[in-house]
Design an enzyme around this catalytic site. Structure first.
Site, PDB file in Angstrom:
ATOM      1  N   GLY A 197      38.594  34.083  43.649  1.00  0.00           N
ATOM      2  CA  GLY A 197      37.990  33.700  42.259  1.00  0.00           C
ATOM      3  C   GLY A 197      37.728  32.970  41.877  1.00  0.00           C
ATOM      4  N   GLY A 246      36.258  31.385  38.093  1.00  0.00           N
ATOM      5  CA  GLY A 246      35.656  32.866  37.004  1.00  0.00           C
ATOM      6  C   GLY A 246      36.548  32.709  35.757  1.00  0.00           C
ATOM      7  CB  ILE A 287      41.325  36.220  35.133  1.00  0.00           C
ATOM      8  CG1 ILE A 287      40.520  37.227  35.074  1.00  0.00           C
ATOM      9  CG2 ILE A 287      42.939  36.193  35.509  1.00  0.00           C
ATOM     10  CD1 ILE A 287      40.930  38.524  35.926  1.00  0.00           C
ATOM     11  CB  SER A 288      40.377  31.628  38.806  1.00  0.00           C
ATOM     12  OG  SER A 288      41.121  32.928  38.722  1.00  0.00           O
ATOM     13  CG  ASN A 339      35.027  43.895  43.529  1.00  0.00           C
ATOM     14  OD1 ASN A 339      34.029  43.853  43.230  1.00  0.00           O
ATOM     15  ND2 ASN A 339      35.038  44.854  42.313  1.00  0.00           N
ATOM     16  CB  VAL A 384      44.178  40.607  39.165  1.00  0.00           C
ATOM     17  CG1 VAL A 384      43.622  40.426  37.739  1.00  0.00           C
ATOM     18  CG2 VAL A 384      45.548  39.712  39.742  1.00  0.00           C
ATOM     19  CG  ASN A 402      40.270  45.994  38.272  1.00  0.00           C
ATOM     20  OD1 ASN A 402      41.132  46.571  38.283  1.00  0.00           O
ATOM     21  ND2 ASN A 402      39.113  45.340  36.562  1.00  0.00           N
ATOM     22  CG  ASP A 422      47.256  49.355  32.634  1.00  0.00           C
ATOM     23  OD1 ASP A 422      46.529  49.006  32.214  1.00  0.00           O
ATOM     24  OD2 ASP A 422      47.539  48.245  34.099  1.00  0.00           O
ATOM     25  NE  ARG A 448      44.861  45.777  27.926  1.00  0.00           N
ATOM     26  CZ  ARG A 448      44.259  45.520  28.938  1.00  0.00           C
ATOM     27  NH1 ARG A 448      43.904  47.089  30.182  1.00  0.00           N
ATOM     28  NH2 ARG A 448      43.227  44.741  29.027  1.00  0.00           N
ATOM     29  CG  HIS A 468      44.743  48.119  35.893  1.00  0.00           C
ATOM     30  ND1 HIS A 468      44.728  47.907  34.657  1.00  0.00           N
ATOM     31  CD2 HIS A 468      43.256  47.797  36.088  1.00  0.00           C
ATOM     32  CE1 HIS A 468      43.839  47.576  34.165  1.00  0.00           C
ATOM     33  NE2 HIS A 468      42.928  47.278  34.835  1.00  0.00           N
TER      34      HIS A 468
HETATM   35  N1  LIG Z   1      44.048  44.435  37.099  1.00  0.00           N
HETATM   36  C1  LIG Z   1      43.566  43.959  36.124  1.00  0.00           C
HETATM   37  O1  LIG Z   1      44.548  44.688  35.165  1.00  0.00           O
HETATM   38  C2  LIG Z   1      42.571  43.556  35.672  1.00  0.00           C
HETATM   39  C3  LIG Z   1      41.489  43.193  36.354  1.00  0.00           C
HETATM   40  N2  LIG Z   1      40.487  42.422  35.861  1.00  0.00           N
HETATM   41  C4  LIG Z   1      39.828  42.794  37.915  1.00  0.00           C
HETATM   42  O2  LIG Z   1      39.703  40.687  37.966  1.00  0.00           O
HETATM   43  C5  LIG Z   1      38.027  40.612  38.847  1.00  0.00           C
HETATM   44  C6  LIG Z   1      37.679  39.494  37.994  1.00  0.00           C
HETATM   45  O3  LIG Z   1      37.647  38.840  36.957  1.00  0.00           O
HETATM   46  P1  LIG Z   1      36.664  38.247  36.270  1.00  0.00           P
HETATM   47  O4  LIG Z   1      37.701  36.600  36.624  1.00  0.00           O
HETATM   48  O5  LIG Z   1      36.857  38.499  35.031  1.00  0.00           O
HETATM   49  O6  LIG Z   1      35.562  37.729  37.050  1.00  0.00           O
HETATM   50  P2  LIG Z   1      34.574  36.791  37.236  1.00  0.00           P
HETATM   51  O7  LIG Z   1      33.229  37.032  37.615  1.00  0.00           O
HETATM   52  O8  LIG Z   1      34.469  36.030  36.020  1.00  0.00           O
HETATM   53  O9  LIG Z   1      34.997  35.567  38.027  1.00  0.00           O
HETATM   54  C7  LIG Z   1      35.305  36.368  39.728  1.00  0.00           C
HETATM   55  C8  LIG Z   1      34.724  35.107  40.553  1.00  0.00           C
HETATM   56  O10 LIG Z   1      35.562  36.548  41.815  1.00  0.00           O
HETATM   57  C9  LIG Z   1      33.947  34.872  42.901  1.00  0.00           C
HETATM   58  N3  LIG Z   1      34.600  36.035  44.319  1.00  0.00           N
HETATM   59  C10 LIG Z   1      33.929  37.280  44.744  1.00  0.00           C
HETATM   60  N4  LIG Z   1      33.619  37.804  45.624  1.00  0.00           N
HETATM   61  C11 LIG Z   1      34.653  36.596  45.981  1.00  0.00           C
HETATM   62  C12 LIG Z   1      35.476  36.946  47.450  1.00  0.00           C
HETATM   63  N5  LIG Z   1      34.841  37.187  47.997  1.00  0.00           N
HETATM   64  N6  LIG Z   1      36.154  35.522  47.300  1.00  0.00           N
HETATM   65  C13 LIG Z   1      36.119  35.100  46.735  1.00  0.00           C
HETATM   66  N7  LIG Z   1      36.028  34.679  44.937  1.00  0.00           N
HETATM   67  C14 LIG Z   1      35.204  36.121  45.230  1.00  0.00           C
HETATM   68  C15 LIG Z   1      33.112  35.087  42.182  1.00  0.00           C
HETATM   69  O11 LIG Z   1      32.598  33.785  42.606  1.00  0.00           O
HETATM   70  C16 LIG Z   1      33.631  34.733  40.938  1.00  0.00           C
HETATM   71  O12 LIG Z   1      33.805  33.584  40.120  1.00  0.00           O
HETATM   72  C17 LIG Z   1      37.463  42.139  38.219  1.00  0.00           C
HETATM   73  O13 LIG Z   1      37.056  42.571  39.412  1.00  0.00           O
HETATM   74  C18 LIG Z   1      38.289  42.673  37.036  1.00  0.00           C
HETATM   75  O14 LIG Z   1      37.715  43.400  37.029  1.00  0.00           O
HETATM   76  C19 LIG Z   1      40.479  42.347  34.955  1.00  0.00           C
HETATM   77  C20 LIG Z   1      41.152  42.045  34.565  1.00  0.00           C
HETATM   78  C21 LIG Z   1      42.443  43.029  34.513  1.00  0.00           C
HETATM   79  O1  LIG Z   2      38.294  46.490  32.154  1.00  0.00           O
HETATM   80  C1  LIG Z   2      38.582  46.300  33.044  1.00  0.00           C
HETATM   81  O2  LIG Z   2      37.145  45.718  32.947  1.00  0.00           O
HETATM   82  C2  LIG Z   2      39.059  44.628  32.911  1.00  0.00           C
HETATM   83  C3  LIG Z   2      40.569  45.106  33.046  1.00  0.00           C
HETATM   84  O3  LIG Z   2      41.092  45.840  33.971  1.00  0.00           O
HETATM   85  C4  LIG Z   2      41.257  44.656  31.801  1.00  0.00           C
HETATM   86  O4  LIG Z   2      40.875  44.582  30.594  1.00  0.00           O
HETATM   87  O5  LIG Z   2      43.004  46.193  31.691  1.00  0.00           O
END
Ligand SMILES: NC(=O)C1=CN([C@@H]2O[C@H](COP(=O)(O)OP(=O)(O)OC[C@H]3O[C@@H](n4cnc5c(N)ncnc54)[C@H](O)[C@@H]3O)[C@@H](O)[C@H]2O)C=CC1
Ligand SMILES: O=C([O-])CC(=O)C(=O)O
Length: 326
Positions: free
Chosen positions: A11, A14, A16-17, A105, A129, A131, A159, A162, A187
């Site tokens: 990703g 995206g 986060i990256s 996902n 990471v 979700n 978490d 936080r 999470h």
């Molecule tokens: N575990 C945690 O504490 C947290 C988890 N997240 C999760 O992290 C994930 C990413 O979030 P963001 O970067 O904000 O999303 P984003 O939509 O900005 O970026 C996600 C990227 O993943 C790419 N992608 C999709 N399918 C893919 C695949 N099969 N292989 C490689 N890349 C792929 C997309 O093209 C996109 O560029 C989400 O599922 C979000 O809910 C977000 C915040 C905290």
């Molecule tokens: O809430 C969401 O969907 C993104 C995330 O996992 C977080 O910020 O903890």
């Protein structure tokens, strides 16, 4: 200077990256003496955007970055990697729970689990990471039978951080003064941020706050923080998620010097949690290995919270069992 290590980030175009890659490239994960080769994975439609990210990484002239592999093929992305940060997947929007993303996902993590199995170093350290992170990590692990159990983990560190920050603010202290916060379980909004073993300035945290604040303010605030960020920003947390991912991996690789942190790891039955799910546990890390902290006393209130989040993880597992490798 040491030999470079290979770090995959999925990703990679995206949000986060966009924070994570630059912080890793700057040395925040493994320190200023460890060169890195970045393996950046995206889907075909995002390869142009990824090219832009690669241009920017190059424009930083980072001293530690030795090479960049940008690809849409997971087998290339995971070839000989030492570390894998599996971020790529759809984020949730307002009104969704993280488990609503399971269908969208889950498939990603069965494909990537197989690619890890076929390509990564056997001692690779993987953090999921994307979700719903715990269950996605379980899917990846179930599809990677040749990667030793426990090397694929999920993130509850955001978490954990936080929870530290909320408590520190409440008491007018710094997050550094807060020790042994634990995030048990998923999470998700069933997670249990537990203060019963926590100390602030070496004194029990629960002697410094009242039970009503703990149960009705602190716990829901931490559980719902992701949704609150989405409401405020119009997009899910990104820089804080990247920071937590770095904390998780750095502590695992370099050690916690006795401090307790929270990681979602395969349950081994500790604290009566059923094996076969990825569950947030208190751990310490040393010598590149994590160890679940054993022997903590669990009261009835904590036990019921730990059970609720375990039940949710078992339900999520049932929903994705068809994606487990044979
Ligand atoms: N575990 C945690 O504490 C947290 C988890 N997240 C999760 O992290 C994930 C990413 O979030 P963001 O970067 O904000 O999303 P984003 O939509 O900005 O970026 C996600 C990227 O993943 C790419 N992608 C999709 N399918 C893919 C695949 N099969 N292989 C490689 N890349 C792929 C997309 O093209 C996109 O560029 C989400 O599922 C979000 O809910 C977000 C915040 C905290
Ligand atoms: O809430 C969401 O969907 C993104 C995330 O996992 C977080 O910020 O903890």
């Amino acid at each position: 200077m040491k030999e470079p290590v290979r770090i995959a980030i999925t990703g990679a175009a995206g949000q986060i990256s966009y924070s994570l890659i630059f912080r890793i490239a700057a040395g925040d994960l493994l320190g200023p003496k460890q060169p890195v080769i970045l393996h950046l994975l995206e889907i075909p439609q995002a390869m142009d955007a990824l090219e832009g990210v690669v241009m920017e990484v190059n424009d930083c002239a980072f001293p530690l970055v030795r090479d960049i592999v940008a690809t849409d093929d997971p087998n290339v992305a995971f070839k000989d990697i030492d570390y894998g940060l599996l971020v790529g997947s759809r984020p949730r929007g307002p009104g969704m729970e993280r488990k609503d993303l399971l269908e969208a996902n889950a498939e990603i993590f069965s494909v990537q689990g197989k690619a890890l199995n076929d390509n990564a170093k056997r001692d690779v350290k993987v953090l999921v990471v994307g979700n719903p992170a715990n269950t996605n990590a379980l899917i990846a692990a179930e599809n990677a039978p040749d990667i030793p159990s426990g090397q694929i983990t999920a993130m509850v560190r955001l978490d954990h951080n936080r929870a530290k920050s909320q408590l520190a603010q409440k008491l007018g202290k710094h997050a550094n003064d807060v020790k042994t916060v634990i995030v048990w379980g998923n999470h998700s909004s069933t997670q249990f941020p537990d203060l019963s073993h926590c100390k602030v300035d070496d004194k029990p945290a629960l002697d410094q706050v009242d039970q009503d604040w703990y149960e009705n303010d602190f716990i829901p605030t931490v559980q719902q923080r992701g949704a609150a960020i989405i409401k405020a920003r119009g997009a899910s947390s990104a820089a804080s998620a990247a920071s937590a991912a770095i904390d998780h991996m750095r502590d695992w690789a370099l050690g916690t010097e006795g401090y307790v942190v929270s990681m979602a790891v395969p349950s081994d039955g500790s604290y009566g949690i059923e094996p076969g799910i990825m569950y947030g546990y208190p751990v310490t890390c040393d010598g590149g290995k994590y160890k679940i902290v054993e022997g903590l006393e669990i009261d009835d209130f904590s036990r019921s919270r730990m059970k609720a989040t375990e039940d949710e993880l078992r339900e999520e597992r049932e929903a994705v069992k068809h994606l487990f490798g044979k």
